[in-house]
Design a protein around this motif. Structure first.
Motif, short mmCIF file in Angstrom:
data_model
loop_
_atom_site.label_atom_id
_atom_site.label_comp_id
_atom_site.label_asym_id
_atom_site.label_seq_id
_atom_site.Cartn_x
_atom_site.Cartn_y
_atom_site.Cartn_z
N ALA A 48 0.59 -0.93 0.29
CA ALA A 48 0.23 0.30 0.05
C ALA A 48 0.79 1.79 0.65
N LEU A 49 2.20 1.48 0.38
CA LEU A 49 3.35 2.24 0.80
C LEU A 49 3.81 2.04 -0.82
N CYS A 50 4.05 1.23 -1.06
CA CYS A 50 4.52 1.62 -3.10
C CYS A 50 3.57 1.79 -3.71
N CYS A 51 2.31 1.53 -2.94
CA CYS A 51 1.38 2.35 -4.44
C CYS A 51 0.76 3.88 -3.98
N HIS A 52 0.76 4.03 -2.70
CA HIS A 52 0.97 5.35 -2.71
C HIS A 52 2.23 6.40 -3.14
N MET A 53 2.90 6.00 -3.02
CA MET A 53 4.35 6.51 -3.13
C MET A 53 5.07 6.46 -4.91
N GLU A 54 4.74 5.39 -5.87
CA GLU A 54 4.49 5.32 -7.07
C GLU A 54 3.19 4.00 -7.47
N PRO A 55 1.75 5.22 -8.24
CA PRO A 55 0.38 4.28 -8.37
C PRO A 55 0.53 3.15 -9.05
N ASP A 56 1.45 3.08 -10.22
CA ASP A 56 1.44 2.33 -10.86
C ASP A 56 2.76 0.94 -10.54
N TYR A 57 2.73 0.96 -9.32
CA TYR A 57 4.02 -0.17 -8.76
C TYR A 57 3.51 -1.50 -9.41
#
Length: 171
Positions: free
Chosen positions: A134-143
């Protein structure tokens, strides 16, 4: 297909077809044409600090961020995050470091961002769990898409290396 083991057989078959047709590299170049200018360790540190300042202001400071030529994809490490503890006087001091595999010097910009985001997320979340992603997707939505595309890129690099070895091998 080491990098795609966790994916469905259907998806792996599609990738194998692209590899067989020699179209995987072209597909990746079309999806991620933009290179990056982050070539030095100092530039990587500044790049990482900018992302950290934007998304993780309260996280522990980073002492070092470098490209590491010793990190090997074979060891399943594209980046590492470490905490180095040292005794200074009567106190225990911890320094945080991020090391990024040197193959990212020449990778597309999106892949560098994905690996830096991944390692930064470990400043807050140690495990690869729901909160971490969730944190990764917060920083990069296309993670998640970038992670998959990176796996395709690594598969492509393996295919190119295998082909080069076959060409230069003595008969």
């Amino acid at each position: 297909m080491n990098y795609l083991r966790g994916y469905s057989a259907d998806l792996q078959a599609q990738v194998l077809a692209l590899v067989a047709q020699d179209k995987l590299g072209a597909l990746l170049a079309q999806r991620h044409p933009e290179p990056h200018e982050v070539r030095t360790d100092r530039a990587l540190y500044d790049y990482t600090q900018a992302l950290k300042s934007r998304f993780l202001r309260s996280a522990e400071p980073l002492a070092k961020v470098v490209y590491d030529p010793k990190l090997k994809v074979i060891q399943h490490a594209l980046g590492t995050h470490t905490t180095i503890s040292r005794v200074q006087g009567g106190k225990l001091k911890a320094k945080r470091e991020i090391r990024v595999a040197s193959l990212f010097r020449d990778a597309p910009a999106a892949f560098l961002k994905m690996i830096v985001v991944h390692e930064l997320a470990h400043l807050k979340e140690r495990e690869h769990d729901k909160a971490f992603y969730a944190l990764c997707c917060h920083m990069e939505p296309d993670y998640h898409q970038l992670e998959f595309d990176l796996r395709l890129y690594l598969t492509h690099l393996d295919q190119v290396a295998t082909a080069a070895t076959a060409v230069t091998a003595p008969a």
